[in-house]
Enzyme design. Structure first.
Site, mmCIF file in Angstrom:
data_model
loop_
_atom_site.group_PDB
_atom_site.id
_atom_site.type_symbol
_atom_site.label_atom_id
_atom_site.label_comp_id
_atom_site.label_asym_id
_atom_site.label_seq_id
_atom_site.Cartn_x
_atom_site.Cartn_y
_atom_site.Cartn_z
ATOM 1 C CB CYS A 1 14.601 1.632 -1.496
ATOM 2 S SG CYS A 1 13.331 2.879 -1.522
ATOM 3 C CG HIS B 1 0.006 -6.700 0.926
ATOM 4 N ND1 HIS B 1 0.397 -6.018 2.050
ATOM 5 C CD2 HIS B 1 1.101 -6.769 0.106
ATOM 6 C CE1 HIS B 1 1.674 -5.683 1.924
ATOM 7 N NE2 HIS B 1 2.115 -6.143 0.763
ATOM 8 C CD GLU C 1 9.812 6.961 -5.973
ATOM 9 O OE1 GLU C 1 9.761 7.424 -4.819
ATOM 10 O OE2 GLU C 1 10.864 6.637 -6.533
#
Lengths: 352, 332
Positions: free
Chosen positions: A63, A115, A132
């Site tokens: 998300c 990254h 998560e």
């Protein structure tokens, strides 16, 4: 883990690229257009790998971010960045204006590895240090692995990233403390009761109390009772949470049965008073009672905290704990980045 | 410095020294003799050499040129085990405190490993001490303290993991360090030789001391409860808070430890009926007083007469009585 030849990694990192966008670069209305539905990720991974000059690919879509990792054999990293950008535009059939507005970060070699290491460690997440993302990256890698879209370079990179992520979490306190009111409520409940035996009561069905209750239920709380002035709303929320609804004038009768009370009514006066709780503690056989008062004005008389076995936290107390948790995690950032730099050096992504 | 015992006689002298008064007394005797700085330095070197000598087999020592060197009385092997055990528990305390202070505490293997090493060394001490005195070493206060320390660590391994009480080791190690430190300061005296060992007497004493260890662990768990309760009440949500177990679990652990201690002490006292011990025996009188105190605490817990916080205070303060009674009965 076997010893890594730094030169191998430098060679592999040379063809490594990452193109992506996240909550920092792109607003949600654009991110939602570019999110890959879970079922379509395997196909997307294969399509990227099939692009001319591309050898491997992994798609990470959550998300908060959409990132494409790939290894390529093109002469310039910029060419691969452009190819991946074009893939996104064509895959999501973006209008030219949306394609123009798309703010992508384009990384290659050591920058891409750095990254990924930061992402896996939770340092690039909206909630710093959240765990998560580790599982989400693992799932993305597994999907790519199962479709045969990963090879030597990406397999090595992702395995290294998981090792770095674990190390960052083990060697620092980036996960320590709670950073939101919901997670503070869960932490407190865990330190008062065994959560699996924990019975929760909501007095008032506000949005914040719903969030806290959901956090408790997701961590294994046993049952939930919802009491609200509007009984219909109580029934609605209780049904949603597989709990039990109760009329508002009956909540006192359930006081001896519950272990956690989350109160968030809009009453202008105290709803839960000292005498209510005092009377019930003996009947509860002194089982500890956690009361979370997230209403403003407050629902619970502050003197309730003076009763033995009762622990009262109002919204300011919860917010202060969450703020301290965030500050503590921010203090850990430098240490986490230092570990990542050491690992980049060890794996040969950067020179000494 | 002129020492009075040669290397060859080391093993014999170890026993003699033990009979003379143990580690601290042995040291005191040695340290009285040096007069000059050189003497003291020589004494220290000799002292370090003793530690080495204990671990060198006698067959090797006899052929050595070192045999001609003379040393002060050797430290008994038993005391070395106890000293090492105490230092190990002290190291566990330091390790935990440093980790907690830096906020980097985690329930890792270092703490458990240190506790395990300490336990092995304690067991070795008790075994050798038992060999020395020819019976279970539970007659003098220092011996009793060490036996209780050993039982506390044993129960820590049995109970700590069962109740998932993280940090129990952190709270246990200081108590064991203090208890064994006191034992070392007291020194170990010889026992009167026993004609025949009565198994019931040994069982009675061992059960009573393990019961006291359960009460000691109840006291430690009580401290953990009070700390966690205070942190929760005062909204001090920090490093220690996250490591301590839920207060409900701690309250249950206190209840179980007090109950366990009470059952063991009841059995020990039941055995005493078969021993025909005079009712006026100070040990028995104090044991009954301790039993009475913990029976009341257990009743309060069972009937929920008081809050868990007050029960935790009772478990903490209540342990003072058995602790003091040990000193009284062994000096009576």
């Amino acid at each position: 883990m076997p010893e890594t030849n730094p030169n191998d990694s430098i060679r592999a990192a040379g063809s490594l690229v990452c193109v992506g966008l996240n909550y920092k670069t792109t607003p949600v209305d654009v991110r939602e257009r570019l999110a890959f539905p879970e079922a379509l990720v395997p196909e997307a991974v294969k399509n990227i790998r099939a692009l001319p000059g591309f050898a491997e690919s992994v798609v990470l879509s959550t998300c908060n971010r959409v990132e494409l990792y790939a290894s390529h054999e093109l002469p310039e990293a910029a060419q691969s960045h452009e190819a991946l950008r074009n893939f996104l535009v064509s895959h999501f059939e973006l209008q030219p204006e949306h394609a123009e507005a798309m703010a992508l970060y384009k990384l290659d070699a050591a920058e891409a590895a750095r990254h990924l290491f930061r992402v896996v460690s939770g340092l690039d997440s909206m909630v710093l240090g959240e765990t998560e993302i580790f599982g989400q990256v693992k799932a993305a890698y597994k999907t790519a692995l199962e479709t045969g879209s990963t090879g030597k370079a990406l397999n090595k990179l992702f395995q290294q990233a998981f090792a770095v992520g674990k190390r960052v979490r083990n060697d620092t306190m980036i996960q320590r403390g709670s950073t939101s009111v919901g997670s503070v409520a869960v932490d407190l409940a865990e330190k008062v009761h065994d959560l699996k035996e924990c019975r929760v009561m909501l007095v008032g069905a506000g949005e914040m109390s719903r969030t806290c209750a959901q956090s408790l239920l997701s961590r294994g709380a046993k049952s939930i009772i919802v009491s609200n002035r509007s009984y219909d709303k109580a029934v609605e929320l209780a049904t949603e949470m597989k709990g039990q609804a109760m009329k508002f004038d009956e909540w006192e009768h359930a006081l001896h049965e519950v272990d956690v009370i989350i109160s968030s009514t809009s009453a202008p006066h105290f709803v839960i008073r000292k005498e209510h709780v005092e009377q019930v503690m003996r009947r509860r056989r002194w089982e500890p009672l956690l009361i979370i008062d997230i209403a403003v004005p407050r629902d619970v008389e502050p003197a309730v905290n003076n009763i033995e076995g009762v622990y009262l936290y109002d919204i300011d107390a919860l917010q202060a704990i969450a703020d301290e948790g965030r500050r503590e995690r921010e203090r850990q950032l430098a240490l986490c980045d230092k570990i990542i730099e050491e690992q980049l050096l060890k794996f040969g992504f950067v020179g000494s | 410095m002129r020492a009075d015992v040669s290397f060859e006689g080391s093993e014999a002298s170890t026993g003699q020294n033990a009979r003379k008064g143990g580690f601290i007394r042995g040291l005191t005797d040695c340290q009285k003799q040096p007069k000059t700085l050189f003497d003291r330095l020589g004494g220290s070197i000799a002292f370090l050499a003793q530690g080495f000598a204990v671990f060198v087999p006698s067959s090797l020592r006899k052929g050595s040129s070192l045999a001609s060197i003379t040393f002060p009385p050797l430290i008994p092997l038993t005391s070395i085990f106890l000293l090492a055990a105490t230092l190990t528990f002290a190291a566990a305390v330091v390790q935990a405190l440093l980790a907690l202070r830096s906020g980097r505490w985690k329930q890792d293997n270092t703490q458990i490993l240190l506790m395990a090493i300490g336990f092995v060394l304690q067991t070795a001490f008790l075994y050798h001490r038992g060999q020395e005195v020819g019976q279970c070493p539970m007659k003098s206060l220092p011996d009793i303290l060490v036996f209780i320390g050993w039982s506390v660590v044993l129960l820590y391994f049995l109970v700590g993991s069962g109740f998932r009480l993280s940090l129990l080791g952190v709270f246990t190690a200081p108590l064991v360090t203090v208890v064994q430190g006191l034992a070392l300061l007291q020194g170990f005296n010889p026992y009167a030789v026993k004609g025949k060992i009565n198994a019931l007497v040994e069982l009675h004493a061992a059960m009573a001391l393990i019961a006291y260890a359960a009460f000691a662990l109840g006291c430690i768990t009580g401290i953990m409860y009070l700390v966690q309760e205070r942190l929760l009440k005062q909204h001090r949500i920090g490093g220690l808070f996250y490591q301590l177990p839920p207060i409900q679990g701690l309250a249950k652990a206190i209840q179980r430890l007090v109950s366990l201690g009470l059952v063991l002490l009841s059995l020990a006292l039941a055995i005493s009926f078969a021993l025909h011990t005079p009712v006026s025996n100070p040990k028995l009188v104090f044991s009954w007083i301790v039993w009475g105190l913990y029976a009341v605490i257990a009743f309060f817990m069972w009937r929920h007469v008081t809050s868990p916080r007050r029960t935790a205070w009772l478990a903490v303060v209540g342990f003072v009585l058995p602790f003091i009674s040990l000193w009284i009965v062994t000096h009576a």
